[in-house]
Design a protein around this motif. Structure first.
Motif, short mmCIF file in Angstrom:
data_model
loop_
_atom_site.label_atom_id
_atom_site.label_comp_id
_atom_site.label_asym_id
_atom_site.label_seq_id
_atom_site.Cartn_x
_atom_site.Cartn_y
_atom_site.Cartn_z
N PRO A 56 0.81 -1.23 0.00
CA PRO A 56 0.00 0.00 0.00
C PRO A 56 0.84 1.27 0.00
N GLY A 57 2.10 1.19 0.45
CA GLY A 57 2.95 2.37 0.45
C GLY A 57 3.23 2.87 -0.95
N GLY A 87 3.15 -1.14 5.04
CA GLY A 87 2.20 -0.87 6.11
C GLY A 87 0.89 -0.24 5.66
N PRO A 88 -0.23 -0.72 6.17
CA PRO A 88 -1.53 -0.14 5.81
C PRO A 88 -1.91 1.09 6.63
N TYR A 147 -10.25 5.64 8.49
CA TYR A 147 -9.96 4.69 7.42
C TYR A 147 -9.92 3.29 8.00
N ARG A 148 -9.88 2.29 7.11
CA ARG A 148 -9.91 0.89 7.55
C ARG A 148 -8.55 0.25 7.37
N ASN A 203 -4.70 -8.63 8.09
CA ASN A 203 -3.77 -9.53 7.41
C ASN A 203 -2.62 -8.76 6.76
N GLN A 204 -2.96 -7.62 6.17
CA GLN A 204 -1.91 -6.76 5.61
C GLN A 204 -1.03 -6.19 6.71
N GLU A 205 -1.64 -5.88 7.86
CA GLU A 205 -0.86 -5.39 8.99
C GLU A 205 0.15 -6.44 9.45
#
Length: 574
Positions: free
Chosen positions: A14-15, A74-75, A289-290, A294-296
């Motif tokens: 996501p970065g 990181g999300p 925001y959400r 799992n991404q975390e």
């Protein structure tokens, strides 16, 4: 690469997507916040490295690389990662017995732990196991963190007092500290610097925008330099940091070290993700925001993996540095990138800047963080409303405080599993009555609820599985025994029964046969289609018969009344 495949890749980084959408107007906020953040990253990183049993420079290595990695994976928009007090005791508990006082061996072990922790988090994230940290209940988390806080305080107290002890576990360490005090080993100059720094940090914590840690570090460093306390060997100090940046290095450890490193790495993965997921959700909710858990987990794993491969050690999110970034105006992960660059410039241009920083002040920095880990107020509430969960928390606290952080994690996990199984093994059950507009209720709590002669409505508040199958039979049999008249139908209010297994199904078939021999018909109401499908596979459906499955309790009650041609006069209150 197709557009669909590109979106799939970008979901895990996501970065990169955030950078493509970055608004130039945010750069001033992020750069300013990053510079402010760096003033806290340096002393805290050094202090937590020393608390983890490795030289202070590696705390900066474990700050620079993970911040850059998290900015990519990181999300969360402003979460700050780095060395953490909650992990320090876990790392120390693994590194100290194995390193034999060798700094190079200590960082190799700690880096290997970071790699294990990173791989565990990455694999769990790809397997979509982000929910696993939710298995630890709040009282157990409180007990564990309170135990960690006490363990950290015990480990840092000798440094605050200016002497060293031989580590042997929390209780032995307490005894050694007491012996040291009674023997007059306190270094009063070190204690004045450390105690004064701790008091100043705690006082300035009340003022959110005041960098208390930075102020305390500067004052202590200046005092040592002006009074030449290090030159005269009055107090021990950090010394000059090696110039240069972290380099790629695969940590090499012995075969005998693999077991402890795997256990320690898994333990740090669990602790760091539990902390990170909670903090990440808090800031996501605050900023609207959400965050994908799992991404975390993948981001935390990538950051730990990067730390381990670049001379760092296990890291986590920071509940002290993240608020600093927020208060300083951080908008995106560019703040962390700027902070990492600022720390790197310090190592390149001014490695001697903090050489007079006293060890006692570093201990004070860690102690101030440990004090903030304690949770008392919510435990008081838990004690009032659910006393057994309070004592569960105390048991977990004692496990960590007595046996140490790593065994304490094992105790916490075991107790969480026991707590979960107990709720399903000995669930609540109730005989129901019709309360009109209020639906069907427990007749013990609502004696005014209407019951129909010969009809027993029964509810089990749990899935039906091997551990409670016999209990289910016992509870229904007891309800039949105490019924005021002969029972013709037993109807199970099955909405809470979300699953069945082979053992409970076989037991149910046997029980249905016993009831049929007694002239009692067994029925289900409100059973989900999924569970009904399992009953068909397990042979229970055919044993009961299609006619004995009802969509609602009301439908079952009406069918019973019609079957036995009852009228309103035959309804009664118990």
């Amino acid at each position: 690469m197709s557009e669909l495949a590109q979106k799939g890749v970008l979901r895990w980084v996501p970065g990169v997507q955030a950078l493509r959408q970055y608004k130039p107007g945010l750069i001033v906020h992020d750069v300013t916040a990053g510079v402010v953040l760096a003033t806290m990253l340096v002393p805290v990183g050094i202090a937590y490295a020393v608390a983890s049993g490795v030289p202070g420079i590696y705390g900066l290595y474990a700050t620079i690389v993970p911040l850059l990695a998290y900015a990519i994976f990181g999300p969360s928009r402003i979460l700050v990662l780095g060395p953490d007090s909650a992990l320090a005791t876990v790392i120390l508990g693994t590194v100290l017995p194995l390193s034999g006082g060798d700094p190079a061996r200590a960082i190799a072990l700690a880096a290997a732990m970071a790699i294990v922790s990173g791989l565990v988090c990455i694999l769990a994230g790809f397997a979509r196991l982000g929910f696993i940290t939710e298995l630890l209940s709040k009282p157990i988390r409180y007990g564990y963190m309170n135990g960690i806080a006490l363990t950290v305080i015990i480990s840092q107290t000798p440094k605050l007092l200016g002497f060293s002890i031989e580590k042997g576990g929390p209780l032995q360490d307490l005894w050694a500290i007491a012996q040291g005090i009674l023997a007059g080993r306190i270094n009063w100059a070190a204690f004045a610097l450390g105690g004064g720094a701790l008091a100043l940090i705690l006082v300035l914590k009340r003022f959110k925008h005041v960098p208390g840690i930075l102020i305390a570090v500067i004052i202590a460093t200046v005092v040592v330099g002006v009074l030449q306390l290090a030159d005269r060997e009055v107090v021990s100090v950090l010394g000059p940091l090696p110039a240069g940046l972290p380099t790629f290095r695969i940590p090499l450890i012995g075969v005998s070290d693999i077991g402890p490193v795997l256990v320690g790495g898994f333990a740090t993965a669990m602790v760091s993700f539990a902390d990170t997921s909670v903090l990440s959700r808090v800031y996501a909710a605050r900023m609207g925001y959400r965050v994908d858990p799992n991404q975390e987990m993948v981001a935390l794993g990538a950051s730990n993996l990067a730390a381990g491969l670049f001379q760092g050690f296990p890291i986590s999110s920071s509940s002290s540095r993240t608020p600093v970034a927020e208060a300083a105006g951080a908008r995106t992960q560019m703040t962390g990138v700027v902070g990492a660059i600022a720390v790197a410039l310090l190592l390149l241009l001014a490695p001697k800047l903090l050489q007079n920083l006293p060890d006692a002040t570093l201990a004070a920095v860690v102690l101030s963080a440990a004090i903030g880990l304690f949770e008392f107020s919510d435990l008081k509430r838990i004690y009032r409303i659910q006393r057994w969960e309070f004592w569960l928390s105390m048991l977990c606290f004692a496990g960590v405080a007595i046996f140490g952080a790593i065994p304490g994690i094992g105790i916490a996990v075991v107790m969480a599993v026991i707590e979960f199984l107990w709720d399903g093994w000995r669930p609540r059950s109730a005989v129901l009555g019709n309360a009109g507009a209020n639906g069907y209720v427990d007749v013990i709590r609502h004696p005014e609820a209407r019951r129909i002669k010969g009809l027993l409505l029964f509810r089990l508040d749990a899935p039906l599985f091997f551990a409670n199958a016999e209990l289910f039979k016992e509870r229904v049999s007891q309800a039949l025994e105490v019924a005021p008249e002969r029972v013709n139908w037993v109807v199970i209010a099955a909405e809470p029964i979300t699953s069945v297994d082979v053992t409970s199904s076989d037991s149910l078939i046997e029980f249905i046969g016993d009831l049929r021999a007694m002239g009692v018909t067994f029925c289900f109401a409100e059973l989900s289609d999924e569970v009904k499908g399992k009953l068909k596979r397990f042979g229970v459906f055919e044993e009961i018969g299609e006619a004995q499955f009802f969509p609602t309790l009301g439908a079952a009650e009406r069918a019973y009344v019609e079957t036995y041609e009852l009228d309103g006069e035959q309804n009664r209150k118990p």
